[in-house]
Design a protein around this motif. Structure first.
Motif, mmCIF file in Angstrom:
data_model
loop_
_atom_site.group_PDB
_atom_site.id
_atom_site.type_symbol
_atom_site.label_atom_id
_atom_site.label_comp_id
_atom_site.label_asym_id
_atom_site.label_seq_id
_atom_site.Cartn_x
_atom_site.Cartn_y
_atom_site.Cartn_z
ATOM 1 N N LYS A 113 1.392 -4.322 9.252
ATOM 2 C CA LYS A 113 0.198 -3.476 9.274
ATOM 3 C C LYS A 113 -0.492 -3.547 10.628
ATOM 4 N N GLY A 114 -0.545 -4.780 11.149
ATOM 5 C CA GLY A 114 -1.238 -5.019 12.422
ATOM 6 C C GLY A 114 -0.597 -4.265 13.571
ATOM 7 N N GLU A 115 0.737 -4.276 13.560
ATOM 8 C CA GLU A 115 1.435 -3.616 14.647
ATOM 9 C C GLU A 115 1.184 -2.111 14.624
ATOM 10 N N LEU A 116 1.173 -1.568 13.418
ATOM 11 C CA LEU A 116 0.910 -0.149 13.263
ATOM 12 C C LEU A 116 -0.500 0.176 13.764
ATOM 13 N N LYS A 117 -1.428 -0.690 13.426
ATOM 14 C CA LYS A 117 -2.801 -0.449 13.857
ATOM 15 C C LYS A 117 -2.923 -0.586 15.378
ATOM 16 N N ARG A 118 -2.179 -1.545 15.940
ATOM 17 C CA ARG A 118 -2.230 -1.758 17.382
ATOM 18 C C ARG A 118 -1.804 -0.496 18.145
ATOM 19 N N LEU A 119 -0.853 0.228 17.584
ATOM 20 C CA LEU A 119 -0.346 1.414 18.277
ATOM 21 C C LEU A 119 -1.118 2.689 17.906
ATOM 22 N N LEU A 120 -1.472 2.810 16.628
ATOM 23 C CA LEU A 120 -2.088 4.064 16.190
ATOM 24 C C LEU A 120 -3.611 4.025 16.229
ATOM 25 N N GLY A 121 -4.188 2.833 16.146
ATOM 26 C CA GLY A 121 -5.641 2.749 16.133
ATOM 27 C C GLY A 121 -6.238 3.074 14.784
ATOM 28 N N VAL A 122 -5.418 2.939 13.723
ATOM 29 C CA VAL A 122 -5.925 3.193 12.377
ATOM 30 C C VAL A 122 -5.169 2.253 11.430
ATOM 31 N N GLU A 123 -5.849 1.826 10.397
ATOM 32 C CA GLU A 123 -5.209 0.895 9.479
ATOM 33 C C GLU A 123 -4.719 1.635 8.238
ATOM 34 N N PHE A 124 -3.437 1.491 7.929
ATOM 35 C CA PHE A 124 -2.895 2.007 6.676
ATOM 36 C C PHE A 124 -2.514 0.811 5.816
ATOM 37 N N SER A 125 -2.620 0.983 4.496
ATOM 38 C CA SER A 125 -2.238 -0.121 3.623
ATOM 39 C C SER A 125 -0.717 -0.238 3.597
ATOM 40 N N LEU A 126 -0.239 -1.416 3.222
ATOM 41 C CA LEU A 126 1.208 -1.610 3.158
ATOM 42 C C LEU A 126 1.826 -0.648 2.144
ATOM 43 N N GLU A 127 1.045 -0.346 1.110
ATOM 44 C CA GLU A 127 1.516 0.595 0.092
ATOM 45 C C GLU A 127 1.751 1.976 0.710
ATOM 46 N N GLN A 128 0.772 2.422 1.496
ATOM 47 C CA GLN A 128 0.895 3.725 2.167
ATOM 48 C C GLN A 128 2.112 3.736 3.091
ATOM 49 N N ILE A 129 2.263 2.631 3.820
ATOM 50 C CA ILE A 129 3.380 2.536 4.774
ATOM 51 C C ILE A 129 4.703 2.610 4.028
ATOM 52 N N LYS A 130 4.790 1.844 2.955
ATOM 53 C CA LYS A 130 6.041 1.804 2.198
ATOM 54 C C LYS A 130 6.336 3.152 1.553
ATOM 55 N N THR A 131 5.304 3.763 1.010
ATOM 56 C CA THR A 131 5.510 5.059 0.356
ATOM 57 C C THR A 131 6.058 6.081 1.352
ATOM 58 N N ALA A 132 5.473 6.063 2.548
ATOM 59 C CA ALA A 132 5.925 7.018 3.564
ATOM 60 C C ALA A 132 7.387 6.769 3.909
ATOM 61 N N LEU A 133 7.732 5.509 4.137
ATOM 62 C CA LEU A 133 9.097 5.194 4.548
ATOM 63 C C LEU A 133 10.102 5.482 3.436
ATOM 64 N N ILE A 134 9.728 5.124 2.209
ATOM 65 C CA ILE A 134 10.653 5.348 1.089
ATOM 66 C C ILE A 134 10.885 6.844 0.887
ATOM 67 N N SER A 135 9.833 7.634 1.097
ATOM 68 C CA SER A 135 10.003 9.079 0.913
ATOM 69 C C SER A 135 11.032 9.638 1.887
ATOM 70 N N LEU A 136 11.205 8.960 3.021
ATOM 71 C CA LEU A 136 12.178 9.420 4.020
ATOM 72 C C LEU A 136 13.549 8.795 3.814
ATOM 73 N N GLY A 137 13.686 8.003 2.744
ATOM 74 C CA GLY A 137 14.992 7.423 2.448
ATOM 75 C C GLY A 137 15.176 6.021 3.000
ATOM 76 N N PHE A 138 14.112 5.440 3.567
ATOM 77 C CA PHE A 138 14.225 4.075 4.072
ATOM 78 C C PHE A 138 14.303 3.108 2.885
ATOM 79 N N ASP A 139 15.018 2.018 3.122
ATOM 80 C CA ASP A 139 15.069 0.948 2.125
ATOM 81 C C ASP A 139 14.030 -0.087 2.549
ATOM 82 N N CYS A 140 12.988 -0.265 1.741
ATOM 83 C CA CYS A 140 11.911 -1.184 2.119
ATOM 84 C C CYS A 140 12.030 -2.462 1.314
ATOM 85 N N GLN A 141 12.121 -3.571 2.023
ATOM 86 C CA GLN A 141 12.233 -4.859 1.338
ATOM 87 C C GLN A 141 11.053 -5.723 1.707
#
Lengths: 801, 344
Positions: free
Chosen positions: A413-441
């Motif tokens: 989460k921190g790394e994402l915030k460091r680059l984007l300047g906004v905080e997303f929850s891990l749930e949001q991050i995972k949902t986005a990635l899974i929707s694109l076919g990523f395998d999230c572990q």
């Protein structure tokens, strides 16, 4: 890439309007440049079938077809000669909006009486439906069209025109776009069934594959299909290819192209009976090897190119184009179907060396995933069995020397915030990635996720790539708007930047128009600057493959282009013209980038002020040009000497070098008459040129305040007679060398009249002033006398009586 | 009362006609418009009149007052001119002045200056780099390898000169992004720079293409630079350059040297977003590409991407004056035609 909405809907449910879908895709990185609605206007047009065709009682060329519309039958008047009983046609009912076949105008269909027979509807041509310009005959629909269904349901579509970025070869496919749509709309992708019965003999007994250049071919998979019947492909398949911008050829080739558009994996079908030795070898071409490609051209190959060969010779340029020898023909009965993966750099290199572009090359050189070969191969094999009656061999040959395990990427989460300047929850991050076919572990920490990219995403390798995926699915509009915080960096702008601006503004203030001309110029134009032709020294830098001789050389000076600008303006300008350009010139340096000094060049020509009731339209002369240079240098706080010069493009008698601090930094003078003629100028033109890069340091010298004298000055005028060869500069040099002299001004220059030949008179006003006391007349007289003595001794000057 | 006013007006005008000297004019003013004049008295006494009459009289009196004032001013001008003419010193002040040559800066220079000024006010510094570049700075350092498809979209003009190792890898820079790596190699962070200049492409000239044009790139490197900062910086630029109300769009796009990548568009200046020919019916006009500087690009320039983050943007300049002034042919910018240059 063109994508049909109907085709897309086979893989993903779409509830959005075309505009909404276009916006979603565009915002997420795949720009929709536009879309075309096919059949949007086809209200009241349905599929019909011709039941009978009767002659028109009053006209030989007209017929009366009876059309079955499912719910009813209608008989109308028709003028087309191509109708046959049983044909499926597009039938327009009264009220349909059509295009008039003759005038091309939009019309609304009305009931009509044609040669005495009432007609309430019509069978349509392609032109009348707005599909094409063809009005040769009635459009005959494919047999599978259902009688009575609206034509829009059968043939209507929306074709999107997509601009796929080079990092997303997976989006050069309908399934790839479907995956994007699914991720952006919360839907699931439906993949086609790729299972089939392998009823033939085992493939290993019929063909073998050998990759001798595994660095250029990470994977080669093939299937074998026997007993195929080459024939035209069905309507639906042809429609898909046409919508994707490809031409239907035959069922086998069409299937390979269809699957390429569907999966993004280029496929190639070889005629099995033309593959010698039952062997496919993926190897580098041999020196001197030649292949005739599908387009009939003879291609000389070289060892840095990859070919597909049989035991005897090359049969295809790998990943770029097939060979003519092993091409499908009407007689083909058995095929080897290739789905391979090639090194992108090698494909790029081979394609550009052979000057060959193809749909296959475009996909391979962008780096598609080697994992794609099997699903695409199975899909194509299944379709060929279905559409060409083939029998698939048992098994698939799959040589995969370049297999790599996908690497998980850790995202916090921190790394994402460091680059984007906004905080997303891990749930949001995972949902986005899974929707694109990523395998999230799950990762070690609760704030992290371990993501494995799906096989089709060959572009994902860094955590930054993951962050972009999350950001674009959630939406760039969710990123806040802030200003960079922290320390404002120190400003140390290079002085040349402000200096150039100051010079530009000065010249505009002096009445000059700024021009910007191309840095590339022609030898012809540069040669116009030379009254006597000779090779240019140093030789200007040349462009390797210039677009034209007009733009072949990097300009070594601004002069040629500026003179060309004067010449062009003279064709429509009457009055005075003042132009300048400030820009770089390019001077060759051995084994290094050229020097790029910033130069200023100005041109003046024509009357000084232009036509006016005040008069004053005398022509500009040398001293106008010099005055501009003096004014500019004076404003910049630079003292310059003007010394004799020998610039070949200028009049030898009317030019001066601009010397600052002992350095020649430029020149001012009248254009050489031969140069003026070369530029078609029938007037005198004046030019000045300054090297600003070299001038700059002289403008930055520290200035020291001079106290202003409180004591009155004494002013004296003296008129001297000197030899014509004595210069103003020599005189003032002597005068200003004396103490108490604070100013010398030439106020008259006179020759002829009563003066003897070879003499001239110069009149000066000299100001004497002391910083510490009131100057007496006597003190001034003393200095004046010494001045005149010295002028007389050194320059032979006498006082004019 | 109304009749009285009308009579007052006609006698005043008649007397004014007869005035021939400045002092008589002043006396006339006192008589008809002065504090004790009849007209002033009437206006003062309006409050005492019944409402209906007050409206009518008030309107007429005010109308007469301003009419008389106007006549007075005209008469005064006439008298002044007559006086000057009488002494024989009159000039026709409408004759043109002595001409002084006027010059102008090129519209592209004006645009570059305007853009730089905006960024300078946000703490950016203007930096320039060489126009003739090495392949390394123009491509390799920016993740555009020799076989990258991005090279195809930037048709390159190569220079016929060998470098020290005998290779022909000198080119005319295809974008001002080529200056990014040079800046990062030379300046320690924090960095905020804009880099304007000329760029070159192998392109035939037409209404929208020329082989040389202008770009400006921007780069910020610091410990806490974010994409939100990029958005803020570019929105502020757009607000000041395109105007307060112009809508801005920030969408995902791809450039090899940034990740994530961004394209910024503004609402079409012609149709205002409804779709027209200029914007290809999209309602938007792309103005720049941007993104967070790719970690490999930072690494290559000696900046540790784990310590620093960075944003970069690049924009074509020529289109901006074209959009602003409605110039329909880019070649005009490089044609040196005074009939064009005089307009800006």
């Amino acid at each position: 890439m063109k994508v049909s909405l109907k085709w897309l809907e086979q893989y993903v449910d779409i509830a959005l309007s075309p505009a909404e879908l276009a916006d979603k895709l565009t915002m997420a990185g795949t720009e929709v440049k536009g879309w075309e609605v096919i059949g949007g206007d086809w209200e009241n047009v349905v599929v019909g079938q011709i039941l009978a065709i009767n002659p028109h009682p009053n006209a030989d060329r007209l017929t009366l077809p009876t059309v079955d519309l499912g719910t009813e039958q209608q008989t109308v008047v028709c003028g087309a000669p191509n109708l046959k009983v049983g044909d499926k046609v597009a039938f327009a009912r009264v009220g349909a909006r059509l295009i008039d076949g003759h005038s091309g105008k939009a019309i609304k269909l009305e009931p009509a009486k044609i040669r005495g027979v009432a007609s309430t509807g019509m069978v349509c041509s392609e032109k009348e439906l707005g599909i094409s310009d063809s009005h040769q005959g009635i459009m005959v629909l494919a047999a599978e069209a259902q009688v009575g269904t609206p034509l829009a349901d059968f043939m209507g579509d929306v074709i999107f025109d997509l601009d796929v970025t080079p990092n997303r070869p997976d989006c050069l496919s309908v399934i790839g776009i479907a995956r994007e749509v699914a991720a952006l709309t919360g839907q699931k992708v439906r993949l086609p069934d790729i299972s089939y019965d392998e009823t033939g003999a085992p493939i290993e007994r019929q063909i073998s594959i050998d990759i001798t250049a595994p660095d250029l071919c990470p994977r080669y998979s093939a299937s074998l299909i026997t007993g195929v019947k080459i024939a035209p492909s069905p309507h639906w398949l042809q429609q898909r290819l046409l919508a994707g911008g490809m031409r239907p050829i035959n069922n086998v080739v069409d299937v390979t192209n269809f699957v390429m558009l569907e999966y993004g994996e280029p496929l190639h079908a070889f005629d099995y009976n033309h593959v010698k030795g039952q062997k496919i070898i993926v190897r580098r071409a041999e020196e001197g090897e030649v292949l005739v490609t599908l387009d009939g051209a003879k291609r000389p190959l070289s060892p840095d190119m990859l070919v597909i060969a049989d035991s005897e010779r090359a049969v295809a340029v790998a990943g770029v184009m097939g060979g003519a020898d092993s091409e499908m023909t009407g007689q083909t009965t058995a095929i080897v179907l290739e789905a391979a993966n090639f090194n992108p750099a090698s494909i790029y290199h081979t394609g550009s060396r052979l000057n060959l572009t193809s749909e296959a090359r475009m996909r391979f050189e962008r780096g598609i995933s080697p994992e794609l070969t099997i699903p695409a191969l199975r899909r194509a094999t299944k379709l060929i069995i279905e559409l060409a009656d083939g029998k698939a061999a048992k098994g698939i040959v799959d040589v995969y020397p370049g297999k790599r395990e996908p690497e998980p990427i850790l995202l916090s989460k921190g790394e994402l915030k460091r680059l984007l300047g906004v905080e997303f929850s891990l749930e949001q991050i995972k949902t986005a990635l899974i929707s694109l076919g990523f395998d999230c572990q799950a990762a070690k920490w609760a704030s992290e996720v371990k993501a494995i990219a799906p096989y089709w995403r060959s572009d994902i390798s860094l955590v930054e790539d993951l962050i972009e995926e999350v950001a674009r699915v959630i939406g760039y509009d969710r990123i806040p708007v802030t200003m960079p915080g922290g320390e404002v960096p120190r400003q140390n702008p290079a002085p040349i930047i402000g200096f150039k601006q100051e010079v530009r503004r000065d010249l505009a203030g002096y009445g000059f128009y700024e021009v910007i001309t191309y840095s590339l110029t022609s030898l012809d134009l540069m040669n116009k600057l030379l009254p006597q032709p000779h090779p240019l020294e140093p030789e200007p830098l040349r462009v390797l493959r210039p677009m034209s001789t007009e733009q072949e050389y990097l300009r070594p000076s601004l002069r040629a282009n500026l003179l060309a600008a004067l010449e062009a303006n003279r064709r429509h300008e009457e009055g005075g013209i003042r132009l300048f350009e400030l820009g770089r010139v390019y001077v060759r340096r051995p084994n290094d980038l050229p020097d790029e000094p910033e130069m200023l060049c100005g041109l003046l020509a024509g009357p000084r002020f232009g036509e006016s009731w005040h008069g004053g339209d005398e022509p500009i002369d040398f001293f106008d040009a010099k005055g501009v240079v003096e004014g500019l240098l004076n404003h910049l706080g630079v003292e310059a000497d003007f010394k004799p010069a020998d610039d070949e493009s200028l009049n030898p008698a009317k030019q001066a070098a601009i010397v600052v601090g002992g350095k020649k930094l430029g020149v001012v003078g009248e254009l050489h008459h031969k140069v003026a003629e070369a530029f078609d100028l029938s007037e005198k033109a004046y030019l000045f040129e300054l090297n600003l890069t070299e001038l700059l340091p002289f403008t930055m010298e520290h200035k020291l305040f001079q106290p202003i004298s409180r004591f009155p000055a004494v002013v004296r005028d003296i008129a001297l007679v000197v030899d014509a060869g004595v210069t103003h500069h020599q005189v003032t040099d002597i005068i200003t060398g004396f103490p108490l002299v604070t100013r010398v001004a030439l106020f008259d220059l006179y020759t002829g009249g009563k003066l003897p030949a070879g003499k001239k008179s110069l009149a000066y006003r000299i100001t004497f002033q002391s910083p510490s006391k009131t100057l007496t007349d006597e003190a001034a007289n003393q200095v004046q006398k010494k001045i005149i003595d010295k002028l007389s001794k050194e320059l032979g000057a006498t006082l004019r009586g | 009362m109304l009749k009285q006013l009308k009579e007052l007006k006609s006698s005043a005008l008649k007397e004014l006609e007869a005035v021939s000297q400045a002092k008589d004019l002043e006396a006339w003013r006192v008589r008809y418009l002065g504090k004790k004049s009849q007209l002033t008295n009437i206006l003062r006494g309006l409050a005492k009149l019944p409402i209906e009459e007050r409206k009518q009289v008030g309107a007429l009196a005010n109308q007469i007052k301003s009419g008389l004032e106007e006549n007075l001013e005209q008469k005064s001008q006439l008298l002044k001119q007559a006086k000057i003419a009488a002494v024989g010193e009159g000039i026709d002040i409408t004759l043109p002045g002595r001409p002084f040559p006027t010059g102008r800066l090129h519209p592209l220079t004006q645009t570059v200056t305007e853009i730089c000024d905006i960024f300078v006010s946000m703490g950016f510094q203007v930096v320039e780099g060489p126009e003739v570049e090495w392949d390394y700075y123009n491509f390799e350092a920016l993740n555009i390898t020799r076989h990258h498809p991005a090279r195809d979209s930037m048709a390159t003009l190569w220079v016929d000169a060998e470098s020290e190792n005998g290779q022909r890898n000198m080119l005319l820079r295809t974008h001002t992004t080529a200056v990014d790596t040079r800046v990062m190699e030379q300046m320690p962070p924090p960095i905020r720079v804009v880099m304007p200049g000329k760029v070159y492409r192998y392109e035939a000239s037409d209404v929208t293409h020329v082989p040389m044009f202008h770009q400006i790139d921007g780069l910020a490197v610091d410990k806490n630079i974010t994409m939100a900062d990029l958005k803020g910086t570019l929105y502020e630029f757009a607000r000041r350059f395109f105007g307060e109300d112009r809508k801005v769009r920030f969408r995902c796009d791809y450039f090899p040297f940034v990740e994530p990548g961004v394209e910024m568009a503004i609402e079409c200046l012609v149709c205002g977003g409804t779709g027209c020919r200029l914007c290809g019916n999209s309602g938007w006009i792309e103005v720049l590409g941007a993104g967070m500087t790719h970690p490999r690009v930072l690494e290559r320039s000696g900046i540790d991407p784990r310590e620093y983050t960075s944003f970069a943007f690049g924009m074509g300049i020529d289109r901006l004056p074209m959009l602003r002034y409605g110039i329909d042919d880019i070649r005009l910018l490089y044609g040196s035609d005074l009939r064009f240059l005089r307009q800006f």
